[in-house]
Design an enzyme around this catalytic site. Structure first.
Site, short mmCIF file in Angstrom:
data_model
loop_
_atom_site.label_atom_id
_atom_site.label_comp_id
_atom_site.label_asym_id
_atom_site.label_seq_id
_atom_site.Cartn_x
_atom_site.Cartn_y
_atom_site.Cartn_z
N GLU A 12 0.82 -1.22 0.00
CA GLU A 12 0.00 0.00 0.00
C GLU A 12 0.85 1.27 0.00
O GLU A 12 0.40 2.32 -0.46
CB GLU A 12 -0.97 0.01 1.18
CG GLU A 12 -2.11 -1.00 1.06
CD GLU A 12 -1.76 -2.36 1.67
OE1 GLU A 12 -0.56 -2.60 1.96
OE2 GLU A 12 -2.68 -3.19 1.85
N MET A 64 24.27 9.24 1.47
CA MET A 64 24.09 10.56 2.05
C MET A 64 24.43 10.56 3.54
O MET A 64 25.03 11.50 4.06
CB MET A 64 22.65 11.03 1.81
CG MET A 64 22.37 12.44 2.23
SD MET A 64 23.49 13.63 1.48
CE MET A 64 22.54 14.20 0.09
N PHE A 120 -11.50 -6.68 14.47
CA PHE A 120 -10.47 -7.22 13.59
C PHE A 120 -10.11 -6.19 12.52
O PHE A 120 -10.99 -5.64 11.87
CB PHE A 120 -10.95 -8.52 12.95
CG PHE A 120 -9.95 -9.08 11.96
CD1 PHE A 120 -8.71 -9.51 12.40
CD2 PHE A 120 -10.25 -9.15 10.61
CE1 PHE A 120 -7.78 -10.01 11.50
CE2 PHE A 120 -9.33 -9.66 9.70
CZ PHE A 120 -8.09 -10.07 10.14
N GLN A 121 -8.83 -5.93 12.37
CA GLN A 121 -8.31 -4.97 11.39
C GLN A 121 -8.92 -3.58 11.55
O GLN A 121 -9.14 -2.87 10.57
CB GLN A 121 -8.49 -5.48 9.97
CG GLN A 121 -7.62 -6.73 9.74
CD GLN A 121 -7.41 -7.06 8.28
OE1 GLN A 121 -8.28 -6.85 7.45
NE2 GLN A 121 -6.24 -7.58 7.96
N LYS A 148 -17.54 -0.58 6.36
CA LYS A 148 -18.04 -1.65 5.50
C LYS A 148 -19.56 -1.64 5.39
O LYS A 148 -20.12 -1.84 4.31
CB LYS A 148 -17.56 -2.99 6.07
CG LYS A 148 -17.76 -4.15 5.14
CD LYS A 148 -17.09 -5.41 5.68
CE LYS A 148 -17.30 -6.56 4.71
NZ LYS A 148 -16.61 -7.78 5.14
C1 LIG Z 1 18.46 15.04 1.01
C2 LIG Z 1 17.69 16.28 0.71
C3 LIG Z 1 18.36 17.46 0.43
C4 LIG Z 1 17.68 18.62 0.06
N1 LIG Z 1 18.38 19.71 -0.30
C5 LIG Z 1 17.73 20.77 -0.85
C6 LIG Z 1 18.43 21.87 -1.42
O1 LIG Z 1 19.66 21.91 -1.44
N2 LIG Z 1 17.72 22.86 -2.00
C7 LIG Z 1 16.35 22.84 -2.03
O2 LIG Z 1 15.75 23.75 -2.60
N3 LIG Z 1 15.66 21.84 -1.47
C8 LIG Z 1 16.32 20.80 -0.90
N4 LIG Z 1 15.58 19.76 -0.38
C9 LIG Z 1 14.11 19.83 -0.41
C10 LIG Z 1 13.55 20.64 0.75
O3 LIG Z 1 13.54 19.83 1.90
C11 LIG Z 1 12.12 21.13 0.44
O4 LIG Z 1 11.30 20.05 0.12
C12 LIG Z 1 12.06 22.10 -0.70
O5 LIG Z 1 13.08 23.06 -0.61
C13 LIG Z 1 10.72 22.81 -0.73
O6 LIG Z 1 10.49 23.35 -1.98
P1 LIG Z 1 9.56 24.61 -2.21
O7 LIG Z 1 10.00 25.74 -1.36
O8 LIG Z 1 9.52 24.80 -3.67
O9 LIG Z 1 8.16 24.22 -1.61
P2 LIG Z 1 7.07 23.10 -1.95
O10 LIG Z 1 7.16 22.07 -0.91
O11 LIG Z 1 7.10 22.68 -3.37
O12 LIG Z 1 5.78 23.95 -1.64
C14 LIG Z 1 5.21 24.77 -2.58
C15 LIG Z 1 4.82 26.12 -2.00
O13 LIG Z 1 4.06 26.78 -3.00
C16 LIG Z 1 2.77 27.07 -2.52
N5 LIG Z 1 1.83 26.85 -3.61
C17 LIG Z 1 1.34 25.68 -4.07
N6 LIG Z 1 0.51 25.89 -5.10
C18 LIG Z 1 0.47 27.22 -5.29
C19 LIG Z 1 -0.22 28.06 -6.21
N7 LIG Z 1 -1.04 27.57 -7.15
N8 LIG Z 1 -0.03 29.38 -6.11
C20 LIG Z 1 0.78 29.91 -5.16
N9 LIG Z 1 1.47 29.16 -4.28
C21 LIG Z 1 1.31 27.82 -4.34
C22 LIG Z 1 2.53 26.17 -1.34
O14 LIG Z 1 1.62 26.76 -0.44
C23 LIG Z 1 3.94 26.03 -0.76
O15 LIG Z 1 4.24 27.08 0.12
C24 LIG Z 1 16.26 18.61 0.03
C25 LIG Z 1 15.58 17.45 0.36
C26 LIG Z 1 16.27 16.29 0.68
C27 LIG Z 1 15.49 15.05 0.98
C1 LIG Z 2 12.62 5.95 4.91
C2 LIG Z 2 13.90 6.66 5.19
N1 LIG Z 2 14.75 6.14 6.10
C3 LIG Z 2 15.92 6.78 6.37
C4 LIG Z 2 16.25 7.93 5.73
C5 LIG Z 2 17.56 8.65 6.04
N2 LIG Z 2 18.41 8.69 4.85
C6 LIG Z 2 18.48 9.77 4.05
S1 LIG Z 2 19.47 9.54 2.72
C7 LIG Z 2 19.85 7.97 3.19
C8 LIG Z 2 20.79 7.13 2.40
C9 LIG Z 2 20.21 6.70 1.10
O1 LIG Z 2 21.02 5.71 0.55
P1 LIG Z 2 20.84 5.23 -0.94
O2 LIG Z 2 19.41 4.93 -1.20
O3 LIG Z 2 21.80 4.15 -1.24
O4 LIG Z 2 21.18 6.56 -1.75
P2 LIG Z 2 22.62 7.31 -1.87
O5 LIG Z 2 22.62 8.38 -0.84
O6 LIG Z 2 23.68 6.30 -1.63
O7 LIG Z 2 22.60 7.86 -3.25
C10 LIG Z 2 19.20 7.66 4.40
C11 LIG Z 2 19.34 6.38 5.11
C12 LIG Z 2 15.31 8.44 4.82
N3 LIG Z 2 15.52 9.58 4.18
N4 LIG Z 2 14.16 7.77 4.54
#
Ligand SMILES: Cc1cc2nc3c(=O)[nH]c(=O)nc-3n(C[C@H](O)[C@H](O)[C@H](O)COP(=O)(O)OP(=O)(O)OC[C@H]3O[C@@H](n4cnc5c(N)ncnc54)[C@H](O)[C@@H]3O)c2cc1C
Ligand SMILES: Cc1ncc(C[n+]2csc(CCOP(=O)(O)OP(=O)(O)O)c2C)c(N)n1
Ligand SMILES: [Mg+2]
Lengths: 602, 182
Positions: A64, A483, A126-127, A176
């Site tokens: 799921e 990472m 159940f469930q 259900k």
């Molecule tokens: C390992 C990792 C590293 C990351 N590193 C970075 C990084 O270096 N740089 C980076 O940018 N992000 C990074 N992120 C992602 C970060 O965590 C956020 O998810 C991201 O920056 C959010 O993007 P956003 O500000 O575009 O917002 P979103 O989450 O895309 O939100 C959209 C915004 O727009 C608004 N909105 C939606 N629809 C409309 C509309 N029709 N009109 C007006 N407003 C609207 C919403 O209200 C919201 O405020 C990383 C994530 C991970 C997992």
């Molecule tokens: C469900 C979940 N568990 C743990 C993490 C923490 N986490 C962030 S990046 C990462 C490593 C990911 O490893 P891999 O999928 O091999 O990607 P790589 O960074 O090596 O490209 C982990 C464990 C997460 N983001 N999501």
């Protein structure tokens, strides 16, 4: 919806039918094309109704969680809501991660969960799981349907709420016995909720204030987020940037909103953004945030983020404004409509000096990596960008490969980039790519995962193969939870703790699912295998890229710090005198012609 | 003895000494299953203070009014109002702090009362216009209504006699229409 559906609805007009049948007819009336689901005791009646009402495509996922991510991928690729149908208890709780993911990234999905009969609710039946209670903080809204007469209106509202305003997940819990009750099917034409009226038109006074600030700007920057893509406002954005000659940086979710082959493009900002985008934000005098939410991965230390700049923030969600960073001119409204108005009120700016400074930064600090015989993930992504020309839908997982894809792919189309940003859910890519592939046949869909994340939802290989979906499944195998390993290396004195992965034979695994699979280990094989994968016509194709094990994502602004603490690619260490050829330094600067990279390569 | 949270000061100090102002926020919500949980859950999930929260029906059957007394700096209060508004069931949010408003709270106090102290307690009750609503050889139960300050004051006066049990409703408030003194 289409004419035949309306007549089908009318024909059934005054016949009593079960809740289950009403449910399916509502989905048809809503125009739902595909439902990602998994049956069980509490939904067996609904599944029975699906036997006769086959207008709707039901995809049997293998978990799921896969269903919810598939719905997200479908929604992000198409702009239409994704739909999930699961049973009660474990079926419902398995959707929780995907719902939380959709909530964080504002993705419109509607999740239908079976529930035990009303009279058993609260009995530890159940469930039974209180899924409405569990998901209350991670849904935009949720419902428990208590009477078959409320069913159609509730479904209509659920879709309306999920897709309007700031989009998000809505859950509808279906006991259900309610689904066995008989009622009349009447799907409401529209929704009127006195308590929910999203504002879409920006206030003229605020737009005027913003225009005044912009018209006086010398060093403006457009900071563009996922909201631009959700609002389908890329054209308006291009127009505004063009008039103002204003550089554009995008968040992870904004990638594709502005074409990176345009000289004004700065690529991504934030923790792993380009050096020059972060520095440009640091020095800008007016920051125009458009559908972006000042996430901490973008701002780093909040007080230092664009500290000198006047800030304008356009967002449809009032609560996103001044949540993390206090802004000077908030505009609540839909990006598209606000930008249209703004375009009429601004004048061309003279930003020549500012753009020249930025050009110099781009030359001095391009994105860089070292490439040699052993494959670098960055090289794979860069090649993929070049070969596809950005004409693909790229779905990433979470980790290093995700950041490298954000940095080195060639983003030119909105909705070409799908990833889990806010929740950072490993296991997202494969099912999300599957969902995207059901929604979009015009572009190749490419799933890119790490060796860790791929194994978190690899069961969906079965679904993809079953439906012969032409998904290109790329696994970047570095043998590590890369990472986390990077953080341990940089910030925890290289004390590696449980980050090494003992992996299965991925190629055999893919083949066991009935998927064509390749493995490459040499840089020289990369281009050919990508071409082969893209040309593959008959169902999915799997490629494992065995890459350098310990490589880091740069630049990096350590969490909570400022652009002053940015770590760029370290200078090359001198190699041992084994005569091994020096790895070539590869560079890419966003907004410059991609061909510069080719020149450097030779 | 029941311990009640003393929220008497109009302001409170957060851990870092930041100045937190008290706000009375009135929220009209659809009287639907789970609406109350959404509001309470939002406060818990975001880590906002609740000094008191009362909920009950309004003149319109389908609408409930919640009166929430909370504390925070301007930015927090702004977020609280926005987050309340964001809930789908919320019809209207008014921060009464910026308006002229009337506010009342009701308290029931079961206080130890001996033959000798009973009349003194009843005198106090009279001063506060409180009612005796239950009596036993060893106790009196009083009902008092008023502003929070008044309720706090009567509790303070009754404390020396020994409070056996106490229940407060939390504040309810409405915007004042008549702008003069009543
Ligand atoms: C390992 C990792 C590293 C990351 N590193 C970075 C990084 O270096 N740089 C980076 O940018 N992000 C990074 N992120 C992602 C970060 O965590 C956020 O998810 C991201 O920056 C959010 O993007 P956003 O500000 O575009 O917002 P979103 O989450 O895309 O939100 C959209 C915004 O727009 C608004 N909105 C939606 N629809 C409309 C509309 N029709 N009109 C007006 N407003 C609207 C919403 O209200 C919201 O405020 C990383 C994530 C991970 C997992
Ligand atoms: C469900 C979940 N568990 C743990 C993490 C923490 N986490 C962030 S990046 C990462 C490593 C990911 O490893 P891999 O999928 O091999 O990607 P790589 O960074 O090596 O490209 C982990 C464990 C997460 N983001 N999501
Ligand atoms: Mg890995």
């Amino acid at each position: 919806m289409s004419a035949h559906k309306v007549t089908a609805t009318q024909k059934q007009g005054n016949r009593m039918m079960t809740g289950a049948e009403i449910f399916v007819r509502c989905l048809i009336a809503e125009g739902v094309e595909v439902v990602f689901g998994y049956p069980g005791g509490a939904t067996i009646g609904i599944y029975d109704a699906l036997v006769d009402l086959s207008d709707i495509k039901h995809v049997l996922v293998r978990h799921e969680q896969g269903a919810t991510h598939a719905a997200e991928g479908y929604a992000k690729a198409t702009g239409k809501p994704g739909v999930v149908l699961v049973t009660s208890g474990p079926g419902a709780t398995n959707t929780v991660t995907g719902i939380a993911d959709a909530f964080m990234d504002s993705i419109p999905i509607v999740v239908f969960t079976g529930q035990v009969p009303l009279k058993l609710i609260g009995n530890d039946a159940f469930q039974e799981a209180d899924i409405v209670g569990i998901t209350r903080p991670i849904t935009k809204h949720n419902y428990l349907v208590r009477d078959v007469r409320e069913l159609a209106r509730t479904i209509k509202e659920a879709f309306y709420i999920a897709t309007t305003g700031r989009p998000g997940p809505v859950l509808v819990d279906l006991p259900k016995d309610v689904m066995a009750q008989k009622g009349l099917f009447e799907y409401p034409e529209k929704v009127e909720l006195r308590s929910y009226k999203p504002v879409t038109e920006g206030h003229p006074r605020q737009i005027k204030k913003a225009a005044d600030l912009i018209n006086a700007a010398k060093r403006p920057v457009l900071y563009v987020g996922g909201g631009v893509i959700q609002s389908n406002a890329s054209d308006e954005l291009r127009k505004l940037a063009g008039i103002l000659q204003c550089p554009v940086t995008t968040t992870l979710h904004g990638l594709g909103a502005y074409p990176e082959n345009d000289p004004l493009a700065l690529g991504m900002l934030g923790m792993h953004g380009t050096w020059y985008s972060n520095v440009a934000v640091q020095y800008c005098d007016v920051l125009i945030a458009v559908g972006a939410r000042f996430d901490d991965r973008v701002t780093g230390k909040v007080e230092a983020f664009a500290a000198e700049a006047k800030k304008i923030h356009i967002d449809i969600d009032p609560s996103a404004i001044s949540k993390n960073v206090k802004v000077d001119v908030p505009i609540v409204g839909d990006v598209k409509s606000v930008l249209k108005k703004l375009i009429e009120s601004v004048q061309p700016l003279d930003t020549k000096d500012w753009l020249a400074t930025i050009e110099q930064w781009k030359r001095e600090h391009p994105l860089r990596y070292r490439s040699g015989e052993a494959i670098r993930a960055q090289y794979v992504i860069q090649k993929l960008g070049e070969i596809t020309g950005g004409n693909a839908i790229v779905v990433t997982d979470v980790g290093q490969h995700q950041m490298w894809t954000a940095q080195f792919f060639h983003w030119v189309h909105p909705r070409s980039h799908i990833t889990s940003g806010g929740l950072g859910t490993m296991g997202f890519s494969l099912p999300a790519a599957m969902g995207a592939s059901f929604g979009r046949q015009d572009l190749p869909v490419i799933s890119i995962s790490g060796d860790g994340g791929f194994q978190m939802n690899s069961q969906e290989m079965a679904t993809i193969v079953e439906h012969k979906l032409p998904v290109k499944i790329f696994v970047i195998n570095n043998g590590f939870l890369g990472m986390v390993r990077q953080w341990q290396e940089l910030f925890w004195r290289r004390r590696y703790s449980h980050v090494g992965l003992h992996n299965p034979d991925f190629v055999k695994l893919a083949e066991a699912y009935g998927c064509t699979a390749y493995r490459v280990r040499q840089s020289s094989e990369v281009e050919e295998v990508i071409r082969k994968a893209l040309a593959h016509k008959d169902g999915p194709v799997f490629v494992e890229f065995v890459v350098v094990q310990e490589d880091n994502v740069y630049p990096m602004i350590p969490a909570g710090q400022t652009v002053n603490e940015i770590i760029d690619v370290p200078e090359p260490v001198t190699k041992a005198s084994d005569g091994a050829p020096e790895d070539a330094l590869m560079t890419v600067a966003k907004g410059q012609h991609i061909s510069t990279t080719k020149e450097i390569q030779q | 003895m029941t311990h009640t949270k003393d929220a008497d000061q109009g302001t409170g100090e957060s851990n870092n000494g930041e100045h937190l102002r008290r706000h009375t926020i009135s929220v009209l919500v659809e009287n639907k299953f789970g609406a109350f949980n959404r509001v309470a859950g939002m406060f818990a999930a975001k880590g906002y203070n609740i000094d008191s929260l009362s909920v009950g029906p309004t003149e319109e059957e389908a609408i409930s009014r919640m009166t929430i007394v909370t504390r925070g700096d301007d930015q927090i209060i702004e977020q609280i109002t926005k987050q309340l508004n964001k809930l789908i069931d919320t019809i209207k949010v008014v921060d009464l702090t910026f308006e002229n408003f009337v506010e009342r709270e009701l308290v029931l106090v079961k206080v130890q009362a001996t033959q000798s102290s009973r009349s003194e307690i009843m005198q106090i009750a009279e001063i506060f216009r409180a009612k005796v609503i239950d009596i036993s050889p060893k106790s009196l139960t009083l009902e008092a209504t008023g502003s929070q300050q008044k309720v706090d004051a009567i509790i303070k006066m009754l404390k020396p006699f020994g409070i056996k049990e106490l229940a407060r409703t939390g504040r309810v408030a409405l915007k004042r229409e008549f702008q003069g003194e009543v």
